[in-house]
Design an enzyme around this catalytic site. Structure first.
Site, PDB file in Angstrom:
ATOM      1  N   TYR A   1       0.852  -1.188   0.000  1.00 49.10           N
ATOM      2  CA  TYR A   1       0.000   0.000   0.000  1.00 49.10           C
ATOM      3  C   TYR A   1       0.893   1.245   0.000  1.00 49.10           C
ATOM      4  O   TYR A   1       1.824   1.359   0.800  1.00 49.10           O
ATOM      5  CB  TYR A   1      -0.910   0.042   1.230  1.00 49.10           C
ATOM      6  CG  TYR A   1      -1.907   1.186   1.149  1.00 49.10           C
ATOM      7  CD1 TYR A   1      -3.163   0.988   0.591  1.00 49.10           C
ATOM      8  CD2 TYR A   1      -1.571   2.467   1.571  1.00 49.10           C
ATOM      9  CE1 TYR A   1      -4.067   2.039   0.461  1.00 49.10           C
ATOM     10  CE2 TYR A   1      -2.458   3.525   1.441  1.00 49.10           C
ATOM     11  CZ  TYR A   1      -3.708   3.301   0.887  1.00 49.10           C
ATOM     12  OH  TYR A   1      -4.590   4.355   0.750  1.00 49.10           O
TER      13      TYR A   1
ATOM     14  N   GLN B   1     -10.705   0.270   1.587  1.00 46.69           N
ATOM     15  CA  GLN B   1     -11.264  -0.593   0.541  1.00 46.69           C
ATOM     16  C   GLN B   1     -10.167  -1.314  -0.243  1.00 46.69           C
ATOM     17  O   GLN B   1     -10.345  -2.465  -0.664  1.00 46.69           O
ATOM     18  CB  GLN B   1     -12.166   0.206  -0.397  1.00 46.69           C
ATOM     19  CG  GLN B   1     -11.517   1.344  -1.156  1.00 46.69           C
ATOM     20  CD  GLN B   1     -11.524   2.660  -0.383  1.00 46.69           C
ATOM     21  OE1 GLN B   1     -11.639   2.690   0.835  1.00 46.69           O
ATOM     22  NE2 GLN B   1     -11.433   3.758  -1.121  1.00 46.69           N
TER      23      GLN B   1
ATOM     24  N   ASN C   1      -3.116   6.135   6.277  1.00 47.35           N
ATOM     25  CA  ASN C   1      -3.791   6.897   7.329  1.00 47.35           C
ATOM     26  C   ASN C   1      -4.467   5.964   8.331  1.00 47.35           C
ATOM     27  O   ASN C   1      -4.327   4.737   8.261  1.00 47.35           O
ATOM     28  CB  ASN C   1      -4.784   7.889   6.719  1.00 47.35           C
ATOM     29  CG  ASN C   1      -5.894   7.190   5.929  1.00 47.35           C
ATOM     30  OD1 ASN C   1      -6.163   5.999   6.099  1.00 47.35           O
ATOM     31  ND2 ASN C   1      -6.542   7.950   5.060  1.00 47.35           N
TER      32      ASN C   1
ATOM     33  N   SER D   1       5.036   9.357  12.852  1.00 46.95           N
ATOM     34  CA  SER D   1       6.500   9.347  12.856  1.00 46.95           C
ATOM     35  C   SER D   1       7.052   9.964  14.139  1.00 46.95           C
ATOM     36  O   SER D   1       6.384  10.744  14.824  1.00 46.95           O
ATOM     37  CB  SER D   1       7.029  10.113  11.647  1.00 46.95           C
ATOM     38  OG  SER D   1       8.417   9.923  11.523  1.00 46.95           O
TER      39      SER D   1
ATOM     40  N   GLN E   1      11.319  15.420  11.364  1.00 45.34           N
ATOM     41  CA  GLN E   1      10.240  14.472  11.621  1.00 45.34           C
ATOM     42  C   GLN E   1       8.956  15.175  12.049  1.00 45.34           C
ATOM     43  O   GLN E   1       7.857  14.711  11.748  1.00 45.34           O
ATOM     44  CB  GLN E   1      10.653  13.472  12.699  1.00 45.34           C
ATOM     45  CG  GLN E   1      11.721  12.511  12.243  1.00 45.34           C
ATOM     46  CD  GLN E   1      11.331  11.806  10.957  1.00 45.34           C
ATOM     47  OE1 GLN E   1      10.420  10.979  10.934  1.00 45.34           O
ATOM     48  NE2 GLN E   1      12.013  12.123   9.861  1.00 45.34           N
TER      49      GLN E   1
ATOM     50  N   HIS F   1       6.088  15.861   9.470  1.00 47.90           N
ATOM     51  CA  HIS F   1       5.240  14.821   8.876  1.00 47.90           C
ATOM     52  C   HIS F   1       3.758  15.092   9.121  1.00 47.90           C
ATOM     53  O   HIS F   1       2.959  15.083   8.201  1.00 47.90           O
ATOM     54  CB  HIS F   1       5.611  13.449   9.436  1.00 47.90           C
ATOM     55  CG  HIS F   1       6.709  12.782   8.665  1.00 47.90           C
ATOM     56  ND1 HIS F   1       6.553  12.361   7.372  1.00 47.90           N
ATOM     57  CD2 HIS F   1       7.983  12.473   9.010  1.00 47.90           C
ATOM     58  CE1 HIS F   1       7.683  11.809   6.943  1.00 47.90           C
ATOM     59  NE2 HIS F   1       8.556  11.874   7.917  1.00 47.90           N
TER      60      HIS F   1
ATOM     61  N   GLU G   1      11.122   5.423  17.062  1.00 52.15           N
ATOM     62  CA  GLU G   1      11.273   4.942  15.683  1.00 52.15           C
ATOM     63  C   GLU G   1      12.664   5.290  15.153  1.00 52.15           C
ATOM     64  O   GLU G   1      13.369   4.444  14.603  1.00 52.15           O
ATOM     65  CB  GLU G   1      10.193   5.605  14.821  1.00 52.15           C
ATOM     66  CG  GLU G   1      10.268   5.259  13.349  1.00 52.15           C
ATOM     67  CD  GLU G   1       9.298   6.077  12.512  1.00 52.15           C
ATOM     68  OE1 GLU G   1       9.046   5.687  11.366  1.00 52.15           O
ATOM     69  OE2 GLU G   1       8.802   7.126  12.994  1.00 52.15           O
ATOM     70  N   HIS G   2      13.053   6.546  15.280  1.00 49.55           N
ATOM     71  CA  HIS G   2      14.392   7.000  14.879  1.00 49.55           C
ATOM     72  C   HIS G   2      15.125   7.501  16.112  1.00 49.55           C
ATOM     73  O   HIS G   2      14.583   8.297  16.877  1.00 49.55           O
ATOM     74  CB  HIS G   2      14.312   8.154  13.878  1.00 49.55           C
ATOM     75  CG  HIS G   2      13.451   7.883  12.684  1.00 49.55           C
ATOM     76  ND1 HIS G   2      12.154   8.324  12.593  1.00 49.55           N
ATOM     77  CD2 HIS G   2      13.713   7.214  11.538  1.00 49.55           C
ATOM     78  CE1 HIS G   2      11.650   7.945  11.429  1.00 49.55           C
ATOM     79  NE2 HIS G   2      12.566   7.263  10.774  1.00 49.55           N
TER      80      HIS G   2
ATOM     81  N   ASP H   1      16.002   7.868   5.586  1.00 43.49           N
ATOM     82  CA  ASP H   1      14.732   7.931   4.866  1.00 43.49           C
ATOM     83  C   ASP H   1      14.913   7.715   3.369  1.00 43.49           C
ATOM     84  O   ASP H   1      14.069   7.097   2.718  1.00 43.49           O
ATOM     85  CB  ASP H   1      14.069   9.297   5.078  1.00 43.49           C
ATOM     86  CG  ASP H   1      13.185   9.331   6.314  1.00 43.49           C
ATOM     87  OD1 ASP H   1      12.977   8.264   6.918  1.00 43.49           O
ATOM     88  OD2 ASP H   1      12.703  10.420   6.656  1.00 43.49           O
TER      89      ASP H   1
ATOM     90  N   GLU I   1       0.467 -36.709  28.875  1.00 40.10           N
ATOM     91  CA  GLU I   1      -0.529 -35.701  28.503  1.00 40.10           C
ATOM     92  C   GLU I   1      -1.867 -36.338  28.123  1.00 40.10           C
ATOM     93  O   GLU I   1      -2.764 -35.655  27.629  1.00 40.10           O
ATOM     94  CB  GLU I   1      -0.003 -34.859  27.333  1.00 40.10           C
ATOM     95  CG  GLU I   1       1.244 -34.058  27.687  1.00 40.10           C
ATOM     96  CD  GLU I   1       1.713 -33.151  26.548  1.00 40.10           C
ATOM     97  OE1 GLU I   1       1.190 -33.284  25.415  1.00 40.10           O
ATOM     98  OE2 GLU I   1       2.586 -32.307  26.790  1.00 40.10           O
TER      99      GLU I   1
ATOM    100  N   HIS J   1      -1.319 -40.155  20.078  1.00 35.45           N
ATOM    101  CA  HIS J   1       0.048 -39.708  19.799  1.00 35.45           C
ATOM    102  C   HIS J   1       1.034 -40.828  20.128  1.00 35.45           C
ATOM    103  O   HIS J   1       1.929 -41.156  19.329  1.00 35.45           O
ATOM    104  CB  HIS J   1       0.392 -38.466  20.641  1.00 35.45           C
ATOM    105  CG  HIS J   1      -0.144 -37.181  20.089  1.00 35.45           C
ATOM    106  ND1 HIS J   1      -1.482 -36.915  19.980  1.00 35.45           N
ATOM    107  CD2 HIS J   1       0.505 -36.076  19.615  1.00 35.45           C
ATOM    108  CE1 HIS J   1      -1.651 -35.690  19.474  1.00 35.45           C
ATOM    109  NE2 HIS J   1      -0.449 -35.166  19.241  1.00 35.45           N
TER     110      HIS J   1
END
Length: 455
Positions: A151, A213, A236, A259, A281, A284, A349-350, A383, A437, A442
């Site tokens: 995506y 969708q 998003n 971010s 950052q 963003h 994250e960074h 990046d 068990e 088994h």
């Protein structure tokens, strides 16, 4: 009190200046650290449950009505008339897009691609087998996924770097079918830079659909969009929640949050560099987080002043100011050890390390998506160009998640072989374990091979 000593005298919090963007300077202690961690967690996509019902309805309708629902939502949300005849990007559209891309940008993308490919080729693992003299062979078989869906956000902005970061590791892993979806413009076309990057990276096919969708279409398949084994890529809140909703029907990479950057610095850091990196950052979106953790009050104040200056010169000023107001912090620690402990708790994250001995500090970092070492390893290097993946764990998930990589595009199968002699040597032990068990079938599955019956 350390914070009110003559050298470090400070109010409890220094906040926004006269109409400027002065970042908050906060003395670091258990209370302030806890409050900041709780504040950052509010950005978690899982907190936005009010959208879950809407996303669920979209996913279920696409699952049921397939193309009809997919094209209806595309018209509703993207204002584009897409049908079975034009939903897949054609070869003519690919050639048209490439002609529109600046040759200089194309050259930079090709260099970036080479770095990304070279880095990820080092992640490739081979199947392995181990044999013993007693007649046993154990191993692990590595197999690339057959298909992956990528995506890519659309709209006015284009993110070719994200395209490269998602597709190239899949190619390196050996994925045969790489499907990309991205929202079309109102004219029914895909951003030319995004499209060019996808085909340079090796995408198999591109479809002009986006939002929840598109995630549902890739998870369940429609007449026009094929089902895939795994879905990766950012989006998003609707895309994030849709990925969560289809998990289990397909695999996903992660539920990405906003971010974030954390700079760990001492008095040797250049305040202008630090300020610039924090803003890289913060631009963003309004939920992005930018945090400095430092042992130097002087640096914190200097960075705050530099942020004020730089914000006024940057194009996304309104977003920057909101982001810093919401989730921008300058934290002053008593010691470097306390600063490191805080960085590990936040698990950003960074993470940039700008200290006197950055490599030594790096060895003490347990939790971070990507670690940038020294004053010239600015976050945008990761990046766009260096090679390591920029799809990284957010919102504290670096405590247990890793960057996107080749491993995300393969699966592993265990290999077990025992000769008759090898099994005979241990069969009574296995039978006893199974019977403990109360799984007698088994035990019997092993026992029948040595009972004398049917041999």
């Amino acid at each position: 009190n350390w914070y009110t000593s003559k050298f470090y005298k400070i109010e409890n919090i220094e906040s926004m200046g006269n109409g400027g963007c002065r970042m908050r300077i906060i003395p670091l202690d258990e209370g302030s650290r806890k409050n900041i961690l709780e504040d950052l967690l509010k950005r978690d996509p899982n907190q936005y449950s009010q959208y879950a019902d809407t996303v669920s309805a979209i996913v279920e309708r696409v699952k049921k009505d397939k193309d009809e629902a997919l094209f209806s939502y595309t018209l509703q949300f993207d204002k584009a008339e897409i049908s079975a005849e034009n939903v897949r990007v054609s070869q003519a559209e690919i050639e048209e897009a490439r002609e529109k891309v600046d040759p200089k940008l194309l050259a930079v993308m090709e260099k970036s691609m080479e770095n990304i490919r070279e880095y990820h080729q080092r992640q490739v693992r081979q199947s392995w087998f181990s044999s013993k003299p007693d007649g046993t062979i154990l191993g692990q078989k590595i197999t690339a996924l057959e298909s992956v869906g990528v995506y890519v956000p659309g709209g006015k902005a284009a993110y070719p770097s994200t395209v490269l970061m998602n597709i190239i590791p899949a190619k390196v892993a050996g994925v045969e079918r790489i499907v990309m979806v991205t929202p079309p413009g109102k004219d029914g076309k895909v951003n030319p830079v995004t499209l060019t990057a996808a085909y340079l990276a090796g995408v198999t096919e591109v479809y002009k659909v986006g939002g929840a969708q598109a995630i549902a279409a890739m998870a369940f398949g429609t007449e026009s969009v094929p089902r895939v084994n795994k879905i990766v890529g950012p989006g998003n809140i609707f895309v994030a929640l849709a990925k969560k909703a289809v998990y289990g029907h397909v695999s996903i990479d992660s539920i990405a949050g906003p971010s974030e950057i954390l700079v760990l610095a001492d008095e040797t850091a250049n305040p202008r560099y630090v300020a610039a990196d924090l803003l890289s950052q913060a631009e963003h979106d309004e939920l992005a987080s930018a945090i400095l953790v430092t042992t130097s009050m002087e640096l914190a104040r200097a960075v705050s002043a530099e942020v004020d200056k730089l914000v006024k010169t940057l194009s996304r000023r309104e977003i920057l100011e909101k982001s810093l107001e919401n989730y921008g912090y300058l934290l002053v620690a008593r010691s470097l050890d306390e600063a490191i402990e805080t960085a590990n708790e936040i698990a950003s994250e960074h993470l940039e390390i700008v200290t006197k001995n950055p490599f030594e500090v790096m060895t003490k970092i347990r939790n971070a998506g990507a670690i940038f070492i020294g004053p010239y390893s600015s976050e945008p290097l990761g990046d766009y160009f260096a090679g390591p993946n920029h799809v990284l764990p957010t919102n504290g998930t670096a405590k247990f998640f890793s960057p996107l990589g080749v491993d995300d595009y393969v699966k592993k199968s265990s290999i077990i072989y025992y000769s008759k002699e090898a099994l005979e040597a241990v069969h009574t032990e296995i039978e006893a374990f199974a019977e403990s068990e109360q799984l007698t079938a088994h035990a019997n599955s092993i026992r029948v091979r040595f009972s004398g019956e049917g041999q």
